[in-house]
Every structure is written in structure tokens, then in C-alpha cells.
Motif scaffolding. Structure first.
Motif, PDB file in Angstrom:
ATOM      1  N   GLY A 150       0.815  -1.207   0.000  1.00 35.44           N
ATOM      2  CA  GLY A 150       0.000   0.000   0.000  1.00 35.44           C
ATOM      3  C   GLY A 150       0.850   1.258   0.000  1.00 35.44           C
ATOM      4  O   GLY A 150       0.562   2.224  -0.714  1.00 35.44           O
ATOM      5  N   LYS A 151       1.907   1.251   0.800  1.00 36.36           N
ATOM      6  CA  LYS A 151       2.785   2.425   0.870  1.00 36.36           C
ATOM      7  C   LYS A 151       3.532   2.630  -0.448  1.00 36.36           C
ATOM      8  O   LYS A 151       3.651   3.755  -0.937  1.00 36.36           O
ATOM      9  N   VAL A 152       4.039   1.554  -1.041  1.00 32.74           N
ATOM     10  CA  VAL A 152       4.759   1.652  -2.314  1.00 32.74           C
ATOM     11  C   VAL A 152       3.839   2.158  -3.411  1.00 32.74           C
ATOM     12  O   VAL A 152       4.233   2.981  -4.246  1.00 32.74           O
ATOM     13  N   LEU A 153       2.600   1.689  -3.414  1.00 38.09           N
ATOM     14  CA  LEU A 153       1.642   2.110  -4.435  1.00 38.09           C
ATOM     15  C   LEU A 153       0.987   3.453  -4.108  1.00 38.09           C
ATOM     16  O   LEU A 153       0.241   3.994  -4.929  1.00 38.09           O
ATOM     17  N   GLY A 154       1.240   3.965  -2.915  1.00 38.60           N
ATOM     18  CA  GLY A 154       0.647   5.235  -2.512  1.00 38.60           C
ATOM     19  C   GLY A 154      -0.852   5.152  -2.314  1.00 38.60           C
ATOM     20  O   GLY A 154      -1.566   6.124  -2.501  1.00 38.60           O
ATOM     21  N   ASP A 155      -1.327   3.984  -1.924  1.00 36.42           N
ATOM     22  CA  ASP A 155      -2.764   3.750  -1.783  1.00 36.42           C
ATOM     23  C   ASP A 155      -3.041   3.262  -0.362  1.00 36.42           C
ATOM     24  O   ASP A 155      -2.632   2.172   0.014  1.00 36.42           O
ATOM     25  N   THR A 156      -3.725   4.070   0.419  1.00 41.73           N
ATOM     26  CA  THR A 156      -4.025   3.685   1.803  1.00 41.73           C
ATOM     27  C   THR A 156      -5.516   3.479   2.036  1.00 41.73           C
ATOM     28  O   THR A 156      -5.948   3.384   3.182  1.00 41.73           O
TER      29      THR A 156
END
Length: 94
Positions: free
Chosen positions: A54-60
Motif C-alpha cells: 500500500g505504501k509503495v503504491l501510494g494507496d491507503t
């Protein structure tokens, strides 16, 4: 600021379901101990990798994180199986 990751029960459950589905897709009869280890491995992979993905994809978004957890449960388990196949662990009857 707290950098400790928070593990959502929904994400853990999604990873567990993904791992169970991967085990159920296996052909042939699977002994319960290897199947249990595979499910625990898939669930653990999902639990620890989902926040990172999630952090790598910037999606939380929590809904998206549950989807990533499910995929990590399936793919994490397959990754462990692939490594075991390459090093010759678990090859019965060969």
C-alpha cells in the motif's frame, strides 16, 4: 509520530482467505500439516506485506488494502511454494 504499522483484522482475514483458496486449488490430496503451514505462511505474507504494498503504491484506502491482502495471501503462498520447488523441499516420491 508512530511508524509502527497497524494491522487491520479485515486485512488479516483477507490474506487468510487468499491463502486458503490457494491451498484448495492444489491438485491431489494434501496432508493437513503442509496445508496448515501453507495457510499460515500465506496469511503471514499478507499481514506483513500489505502495508508495504500500500505504501509503495501510494494507496491507503482500507478497501484497496484488503484486496492487496487477498492477493498477497495467494501470491505469497505461491512464492513460498516456488522457492520450495526450486530447492527440492516437499517433493514426495521423487
Amino acid at each position: 509520530m508512530n511508524d509502527t504499522p497497524t494491522y487491520n483484522v479485515n486485512q488479516i482475514f483477507a490474506g487468510f482467505v487468499g491463502a486458503v483458496i490457494m491451498v484448495l486449488k492444489k491438485k491431489g490430496k494434501i496432508a493437513w500439516i503442509p496445508a496448515s503451514i501453507a495457510v499460515l505462511t500465506g496469511t503471514a505474507s499478507a499481514t506483513y506485506l500489505t502495508p508495504l504494498v500500500g505504501k509503495v503504491l501510494g494507496d491507503t484506502d482500507p478497501t484497496h488494502l484488503c484486496g492487496y491482502a487477498f492477493l498477497m495471501g495467494v501470491l505469497g503462498l505461491r512464492g513460498v511454494e516456488w522457492i520450495c520447488e526450486k530447492i527440492g523441499i516437499g517433493e514426495q516420491g521423487k
